[in-house]
Motif scaffolding. Structure first.
Motif, PDB file in Angstrom:
ATOM      1  N   PRO A  11      -6.652   0.547  -6.181  1.00 47.28           N
ATOM      2  CA  PRO A  11      -7.770  -0.389  -6.164  1.00 47.28           C
ATOM      3  C   PRO A  11      -9.109   0.339  -6.196  1.00 47.28           C
ATOM      4  N   GLY A  12     -10.154  -0.444  -6.423  1.00 49.97           N
ATOM      5  CA  GLY A  12     -11.509   0.093  -6.417  1.00 49.97           C
ATOM      6  C   GLY A  12     -12.196  -0.141  -5.089  1.00 49.97           C
ATOM      7  N   LEU A  13     -13.505  -0.082  -5.130  1.00 46.40           N
ATOM      8  CA  LEU A  13     -14.350  -0.255  -3.960  1.00 46.40           C
ATOM      9  C   LEU A  13     -13.952  -1.517  -3.191  1.00 46.40           C
ATOM     10  N   GLY A  14     -13.741  -1.388  -1.900  1.00 44.46           N
ATOM     11  CA  GLY A  14     -13.406  -2.532  -1.061  1.00 44.46           C
ATOM     12  C   GLY A  14     -11.934  -2.903  -1.036  1.00 44.46           C
ATOM     13  N   ASN A  15     -11.094  -2.219  -1.833  1.00 44.81           N
ATOM     14  CA  ASN A  15      -9.660  -2.510  -1.919  1.00 44.81           C
ATOM     15  C   ASN A  15      -9.464  -3.820  -2.688  1.00 44.81           C
ATOM     16  N   SER A  16      -8.251  -4.151  -3.000  1.00 42.40           N
ATOM     17  CA  SER A  16      -7.922  -5.394  -3.711  1.00 42.40           C
ATOM     18  C   SER A  16      -7.257  -6.352  -2.743  1.00 42.40           C
ATOM     19  N   GLY A  17      -7.842  -7.523  -2.591  1.00 43.92           N
ATOM     20  CA  GLY A  17      -7.330  -8.509  -1.644  1.00 43.92           C
ATOM     21  C   GLY A  17      -6.015  -9.138  -2.083  1.00 43.92           C
ATOM     22  N   GLU A  18      -5.510 -10.019  -1.258  1.00 44.40           N
ATOM     23  CA  GLU A  18      -4.199 -10.647  -1.462  1.00 44.40           C
ATOM     24  C   GLU A  18      -4.086 -11.425  -2.772  1.00 44.40           C
ATOM     25  N   GLN A  19      -5.176 -12.006  -3.247  1.00 51.60           N
ATOM     26  CA  GLN A  19      -5.128 -12.809  -4.470  1.00 51.60           C
ATOM     27  C   GLN A  19      -5.352 -11.991  -5.739  1.00 51.60           C
ATOM     28  N   HIS A  20      -5.743 -10.738  -5.600  1.00 52.43           N
ATOM     29  CA  HIS A  20      -6.034  -9.864  -6.741  1.00 52.43           C
ATOM     30  C   HIS A  20      -4.756  -9.592  -7.523  1.00 52.43           C
ATOM     31  N   TRP A  21      -4.877  -9.412  -8.829  1.00 52.91           N
ATOM     32  CA  TRP A  21      -3.710  -9.154  -9.676  1.00 52.91           C
ATOM     33  C   TRP A  21      -2.957  -7.894  -9.245  1.00 52.91           C
ATOM     34  N   GLN A  22      -3.655  -6.878  -8.721  1.00 48.97           N
ATOM     35  CA  GLN A  22      -2.940  -5.675  -8.271  1.00 48.97           C
ATOM     36  C   GLN A  22      -1.994  -6.007  -7.119  1.00 48.97           C
ATOM     37  N   SER A  23      -2.455  -6.838  -6.195  1.00 43.95           N
ATOM     38  CA  SER A  23      -1.609  -7.257  -5.073  1.00 43.95           C
ATOM     39  C   SER A  23      -0.464  -8.133  -5.559  1.00 43.95           C
ATOM     40  N   SER A  24      -0.755  -9.000  -6.511  1.00 42.72           N
ATOM     41  CA  SER A  24       0.280  -9.853  -7.098  1.00 42.72           C
ATOM     42  C   SER A  24       1.370  -9.001  -7.740  1.00 42.72           C
ATOM     43  N   TRP A  25       0.955  -7.968  -8.475  1.00 44.21           N
ATOM     44  CA  TRP A  25       1.940  -7.088  -9.109  1.00 44.21           C
ATOM     45  C   TRP A  25       2.811  -6.389  -8.069  1.00 44.21           C
ATOM     46  N   GLU A  26       2.223  -5.996  -6.951  1.00 39.73           N
ATOM     47  CA  GLU A  26       3.007  -5.350  -5.885  1.00 39.73           C
ATOM     48  C   GLU A  26       4.047  -6.308  -5.307  1.00 39.73           C
ATOM     49  N   ARG A  27       3.673  -7.571  -5.174  1.00 38.93           N
ATOM     50  CA  ARG A  27       4.646  -8.556  -4.677  1.00 38.93           C
ATOM     51  C   ARG A  27       5.751  -8.787  -5.703  1.00 38.93           C
ATOM     52  N   GLN A  28       5.367  -8.828  -6.966  1.00 37.23           N
ATOM     53  CA  GLN A  28       6.327  -9.081  -8.041  1.00 37.23           C
ATOM     54  C   GLN A  28       7.255  -7.888  -8.263  1.00 37.23           C
ATOM     55  N   TYR A  29       6.738  -6.690  -8.081  1.00 41.16           N
ATOM     56  CA  TYR A  29       7.501  -5.447  -8.285  1.00 41.16           C
ATOM     57  C   TYR A  29       7.419  -4.610  -7.009  1.00 41.16           C
ATOM     58  N   PRO A  30       8.340  -4.826  -6.072  1.00 44.53           N
ATOM     59  CA  PRO A  30       8.284  -4.132  -4.778  1.00 44.53           C
ATOM     60  C   PRO A  30       8.297  -2.603  -4.874  1.00 44.53           C
ATOM     61  N   ASP A  31       8.722  -2.050  -6.013  1.00 45.78           N
ATOM     62  CA  ASP A  31       8.708  -0.595  -6.168  1.00 45.78           C
ATOM     63  C   ASP A  31       7.314  -0.061  -6.516  1.00 45.78           C
ATOM     64  N   PHE A  32       6.397  -0.923  -6.939  1.00 45.60           N
ATOM     65  CA  PHE A  32       5.025  -0.481  -7.194  1.00 45.60           C
ATOM     66  C   PHE A  32       4.419  -0.082  -5.850  1.00 45.60           C
ATOM     67  N   GLU A  33       3.699   1.030  -5.811  1.00 47.51           N
ATOM     68  CA  GLU A  33       3.119   1.533  -4.565  1.00 47.51           C
ATOM     69  C   GLU A  33       1.602   1.537  -4.651  1.00 47.51           C
ATOM     70  N   ARG A  34       0.957   1.067  -3.613  1.00 47.79           N
ATOM     71  CA  ARG A  34      -0.506   1.127  -3.537  1.00 47.79           C
ATOM     72  C   ARG A  34      -0.907   2.448  -2.896  1.00 47.79           C
ATOM     73  N   ILE A  35      -1.886   3.108  -3.493  1.00 48.32           N
ATOM     74  CA  ILE A  35      -2.457   4.301  -2.870  1.00 48.32           C
ATOM     75  C   ILE A  35      -3.546   3.822  -1.923  1.00 48.32           C
ATOM     76  N   HIS A  36      -3.393   4.157  -0.652  1.00 44.12           N
ATOM     77  CA  HIS A  36      -4.362   3.730   0.356  1.00 44.12           C
ATOM     78  C   HIS A  36      -5.412   4.818   0.560  1.00 44.12           C
ATOM     79  N   GLN A  37      -6.659   4.388   0.600  1.00 41.82           N
ATOM     80  CA  GLN A  37      -7.765   5.306   0.822  1.00 41.82           C
ATOM     81  C   GLN A  37      -8.218   5.213   2.274  1.00 41.82           C
ATOM     82  N   LYS A  38      -8.791   6.300   2.775  1.00 42.54           N
ATOM     83  CA  LYS A  38      -9.270   6.328   4.168  1.00 42.54           C
ATOM     84  C   LYS A  38     -10.463   5.403   4.363  1.00 42.54           C
TER      85      LYS A  38
END
Length: 179
Positions: A11-38
């Motif tokens: 995700p970009g600045l502020g992270n991607s919230g629950e409704q964002h397409w990146q989050s949707s893709w993670e729900r749809q494809y549980p093997d997709f991994e989000r890189i978490h920033q500090k």
């Protein structure tokens, strides 16, 4: 769709919230991994690229697809410039122009935007009315990075505010890089 690559969501600045397409893709494809920033709100480029590198190097980099949105696109370019890892590819959606006067303050080290040819296949997805980047600049980034440019018309910043919550068309573009 079936993905055999290791897909890392950035995700970009502020992270991607629950409704964002990146989050949707993670729900749809549980093997997709989000890189978490500090720090999602006052990011430091060096910290963000180190997080990407740790995630990429956790397994075979040659099987990694990166999916970046907004600030993550230039972060991926910085990461590529710094580490030159042989990954499978990157989908770069709505790249923010961190050099523009209208870009929000609070980021450190994200300008100037790297303009090197990326050492892996990539697709830049841009819109004609993105507040964070003009189509001309997104086209310039795509050309500099050696990326395929996909102009999806008047789609804002390709986020929740512009109605991009599921964004199945984006998955088709990611599938192109999977092949």
């Amino acid at each position: 769709m079936n993905f055999t690559s290791r897909v890392l969501i950035i995700p970009g600045l502020g992270n991607s919230g629950e409704q964002h397409w990146q989050s949707s893709w993670e729900r749809q494809y549980p093997d997709f991994e989000r890189i978490h920033q500090k720090d999602w709100d006052t990011p430091v480029c060096e910290d963000w690229i180190m997080q990407i590198d740790r995630a990429v190097m956790a397994d075979d980099p040659a099987n990694v697809l990166l999916v970046g949105h907004s600030l993550a696109c230039s972060t991926i370019a910085y990461w590529a410039q710094t580490f030159n890892r042989p990954i499978k590819g990157a989908l770069l959606v709505g790249p923010s122009d961190t050099e523009a006067e209208s870009y929000p303050p609070g980021t450190t080290g994200f300008a100037p935007i790297p303009l090197l040819k990326l050492p892996f296949p990539s697709i830049v997805v841009a819109s004609t009315n993105d507040f964070y980047v003009t189509l001309d600049r997104a086209t310039f980034f795509a050309q500099s990075w050696g990326s395929k440019l996909v102009n999806i018309g008047a789609a804002g910043h390709i986020n929740v505010n512009s109605g991009h919550t599921e964004w199945s068309e984006g998955l088709l573009l990611l599938q192109e890089l999977e092949s």
